[in-house]
Design a protein around this motif. Sequence first.
Motif, PDB file in Angstrom:
ATOM      1  N   ASP A  37       0.510  -1.243   0.329  1.00  0.00           N
ATOM      2  CA  ASP A  37      -0.377  -0.712  -0.211  1.00  0.00           C
ATOM      3  C   ASP A  37       0.904   0.896  -0.117  1.00  0.00           C
ATOM      4  N   ALA A  38       1.583   1.119  -0.066  1.00  0.00           N
ATOM      5  CA  ALA A  38       2.949   2.529   0.024  1.00  0.00           C
ATOM      6  C   ALA A  38       4.088   1.752   0.869  1.00  0.00           C
ATOM      7  N   ILE A  39       5.391   2.725  -0.129  1.00  0.00           N
ATOM      8  CA  ILE A  39       6.679   2.019   0.007  1.00  0.00           C
ATOM      9  C   ILE A  39       7.881   3.327   1.178  1.00  0.00           C
ATOM     10  N   ILE A  74       6.862   7.403   0.769  1.00  0.00           N
ATOM     11  CA  ILE A  74       6.515   8.335   2.199  1.00  0.00           C
ATOM     12  C   ILE A  74       8.545   7.822   2.483  1.00  0.00           C
ATOM     13  N   ALA A  75       9.594   9.504   2.842  1.00  0.00           N
ATOM     14  CA  ALA A  75      10.137   9.324   3.660  1.00  0.00           C
ATOM     15  C   ALA A  75      10.995   9.517   4.382  1.00  0.00           C
ATOM     16  N   GLY A  76      11.883   8.310   4.668  1.00  0.00           N
ATOM     17  CA  GLY A  76      12.516   8.713   6.534  1.00  0.00           C
ATOM     18  C   GLY A  76      13.441  10.008   6.090  1.00  0.00           C
ATOM     19  N   THR A  77      13.117  10.527   6.412  1.00  0.00           N
ATOM     20  CA  THR A  77      13.921  11.627   7.305  1.00  0.00           C
ATOM     21  C   THR A  77      14.461  12.795   8.358  1.00  0.00           C
ATOM     22  N   GLY A  78      13.788  11.534   9.275  1.00  0.00           N
ATOM     23  CA  GLY A  78      14.127  11.926  10.461  1.00  0.00           C
ATOM     24  C   GLY A  78      16.431  11.987  10.878  1.00  0.00           C
ATOM     25  N   SER A  79      16.193  12.445  12.020  1.00  0.00           N
ATOM     26  CA  SER A  79      17.858  12.990  11.837  1.00  0.00           C
ATOM     27  C   SER A  79      17.497  13.395  13.879  1.00  0.00           C
ATOM     28  N   ASN A  80      18.847  12.602  14.794  1.00  0.00           N
ATOM     29  CA  ASN A  80      18.882  13.592  15.850  1.00  0.00           C
ATOM     30  C   ASN A  80      19.190  15.380  15.823  1.00  0.00           C
ATOM     31  N   SER A  81      19.814  15.768  14.918  1.00  0.00           N
ATOM     32  CA  SER A  81      20.153  16.787  14.402  1.00  0.00           C
ATOM     33  C   SER A  81      19.375  17.674  14.131  1.00  0.00           C
ATOM     34  N   THR A  82      17.915  18.329  14.269  1.00  0.00           N
ATOM     35  CA  THR A  82      16.613  19.356  13.563  1.00  0.00           C
ATOM     36  C   THR A  82      17.216  19.705  12.549  1.00  0.00           C
ATOM     37  N   GLU A  84      19.410  18.901  10.620  1.00  0.00           N
ATOM     38  CA  GLU A  84      19.856  17.674   9.360  1.00  0.00           C
ATOM     39  C   GLU A  84      18.555  17.147   8.926  1.00  0.00           C
ATOM     40  N   ALA A  85      17.341  17.242   9.744  1.00  0.00           N
ATOM     41  CA  ALA A  85      16.191  16.864   9.646  1.00  0.00           C
ATOM     42  C   ALA A  85      15.628  17.130   9.260  1.00  0.00           C
ATOM     43  N   ILE A  86      15.846  18.460   8.831  1.00  0.00           N
ATOM     44  CA  ILE A  86      15.060  19.571   7.845  1.00  0.00           C
ATOM     45  C   ILE A  86      15.461  19.510   6.447  1.00  0.00           C
ATOM     46  N   GLU A  87      16.794  19.423   6.542  1.00  0.00           N
ATOM     47  CA  GLU A  87      17.027  19.673   4.953  1.00  0.00           C
ATOM     48  C   GLU A  87      16.678  18.115   4.113  1.00  0.00           C
ATOM     49  N   TYR A  88      16.673  16.825   4.857  1.00  0.00           N
ATOM     50  CA  TYR A  88      16.548  15.563   4.323  1.00  0.00           C
ATOM     51  C   TYR A  88      14.831  15.908   4.154  1.00  0.00           C
ATOM     52  N   THR A  89      14.290  16.162   4.778  1.00  0.00           N
ATOM     53  CA  THR A  89      12.674  16.588   4.815  1.00  0.00           C
ATOM     54  C   THR A  89      11.928  17.791   3.741  1.00  0.00           C
ATOM     55  N   ASN A  90      13.479  18.511   2.793  1.00  0.00           N
ATOM     56  CA  ASN A  90      12.792  19.011   2.313  1.00  0.00           C
ATOM     57  C   ASN A  90      13.623  18.803   1.071  1.00  0.00           C
ATOM     58  N   CYS A  91      14.881  17.848   0.882  1.00  0.00           N
ATOM     59  CA  CYS A  91      14.884  17.273   0.053  1.00  0.00           C
ATOM     60  C   CYS A  91      14.019  15.860  -0.570  1.00  0.00           C
ATOM     61  N   ALA A  92      13.533  15.516   0.100  1.00  0.00           N
ATOM     62  CA  ALA A  92      11.384  15.029   0.165  1.00  0.00           C
ATOM     63  C   ALA A  92      10.848  15.757  -0.360  1.00  0.00           C
ATOM     64  N   LYS A  93      10.350  16.776  -0.063  1.00  0.00           N
ATOM     65  CA  LYS A  93       9.654  17.118  -0.839  1.00  0.00           C
ATOM     66  C   LYS A  93      10.401  17.583  -2.694  1.00  0.00           C
ATOM     67  N   LYS A  94      11.055  17.681  -2.375  1.00  0.00           N
ATOM     68  CA  LYS A  94      11.793  18.839  -3.790  1.00  0.00           C
ATOM     69  C   LYS A  94      11.757  17.475  -5.187  1.00  0.00           C
ATOM     70  N   VAL A  95      11.735  16.154  -3.923  1.00  0.00           N
ATOM     71  CA  VAL A  95      11.651  14.999  -5.285  1.00  0.00           C
ATOM     72  C   VAL A  95      10.292  14.235  -5.446  1.00  0.00           C
ATOM     73  N   GLY A  96       9.741  15.354  -4.695  1.00  0.00           N
ATOM     74  CA  GLY A  96       7.721  14.186  -4.745  1.00  0.00           C
ATOM     75  C   GLY A  96       7.319  13.717  -4.044  1.00  0.00           C
ATOM     76  N   ALA A  97       8.232  13.393  -2.776  1.00  0.00           N
ATOM     77  CA  ALA A  97       8.279  12.092  -1.644  1.00  0.00           C
ATOM     78  C   ALA A  97       6.268  12.554  -1.808  1.00  0.00           C
ATOM     79  N   ASP A  98       4.995  11.863  -0.671  1.00  0.00           N
ATOM     80  CA  ASP A  98       4.189  11.776  -1.054  1.00  0.00           C
ATOM     81  C   ASP A  98       3.991  12.307   1.084  1.00  0.00           C
ATOM     82  N   ALA A  99       5.081  12.186   1.808  1.00  0.00           N
ATOM     83  CA  ALA A  99       5.214  12.059   2.958  1.00  0.00           C
ATOM     84  C   ALA A  99       6.302  12.660   3.899  1.00  0.00           C
ATOM     85  N   CYS A 100       7.335  11.906   4.742  1.00  0.00           N
ATOM     86  CA  CYS A 100       7.789  11.721   5.778  1.00  0.00           C
ATOM     87  C   CYS A 100       8.012  11.373   6.785  1.00  0.00           C
TER      88      CYS A 100
END
Length: 291
Positions: A37-39, A74-82, A84-100
């Motif tokens: 149902d989702a990746i 759904i992209a895993g974008t977590g980190s123990n650095s806030t 860095e997590a924002i950077e990964y989450t931005n990346c996921a949004k830019k490439v078209g992920a549906d959620a993080c």
Amino acid sequence: MFQGSMVALVTPMDQDGNIDELSLRNLIDYHVDNQTDAIVAVGTTGESATLNHDEHCRVIRIAVEQAAGRIPVIAGTGSNSTDEAIEYTNCAKKVGADACLLVTPYYNKPTQEGLYQHYKKIAEAVNIPQLLYNVPGRTACDMLPATVKRLAEINNIIGIKEAVGEITRIRELLELANDHFAIYSGDDATALQLILLGGKGTISVTANVAPQAMHDMCHLALSGNRDEAEAINQNLMSLHQNLFVEANPIPVKWALNKMGLIPEGIRLPLTILSEQYHEIVTQAIQDQHVN
């Protein structure tokens, strides 16, 4: 809102630990064909801890490209650095992920207020649906239901993957569920119970090996067909248990290699499944008729 069986996808690698893009694309097609149902890309099972920033974003991009709208990513974008997590989450949004999906910060042991501020800042920084992820057995950080309740009030925080696996905790979280905020299992062995109590699905390691069965089990449970769902789940129980005889994703990557779906590569400090567990994992695969 996402529901059903969402695979915590492995990241295929060759023997030198390089990402195998062709195998990754083929795996996504395999899951589409078997009604996953989702990746969920680049989570714990996807070895996010040892992918560098460019690789992390590349795997998400490949997943989105190959899914091509046929299945949510759904992209895993977590980190123990806030930050860095924002950077990964931005990346996921830019490439078209549906959620993080964002795991609680690991190692640095934030307070509950720190967890709230961490997730609030990410949600405000990147306008994409976001799922919390609580897995204290790995992170040494337990996000309590009171903190989840506060975060559930933020518009683009739409749910939580809870891997504690305790029914008391699950019941507390299910009291927070509504049309905006969903509870998902992060523990294969108790996923069915969570869904029958009102959860919307599971983010599953077992689904790597038995995607169709996990889809069927989840949707039967979601539709209230308890007996049929329990029969499938009982048949999956050896996988739920034996895919964790060593640290995830060691057993599941070994199983997928034996099924001919990926090369045997895995990155240090993880190693290929110890020989003493080969028979038990092989038997679990054979018992489910998935090889």
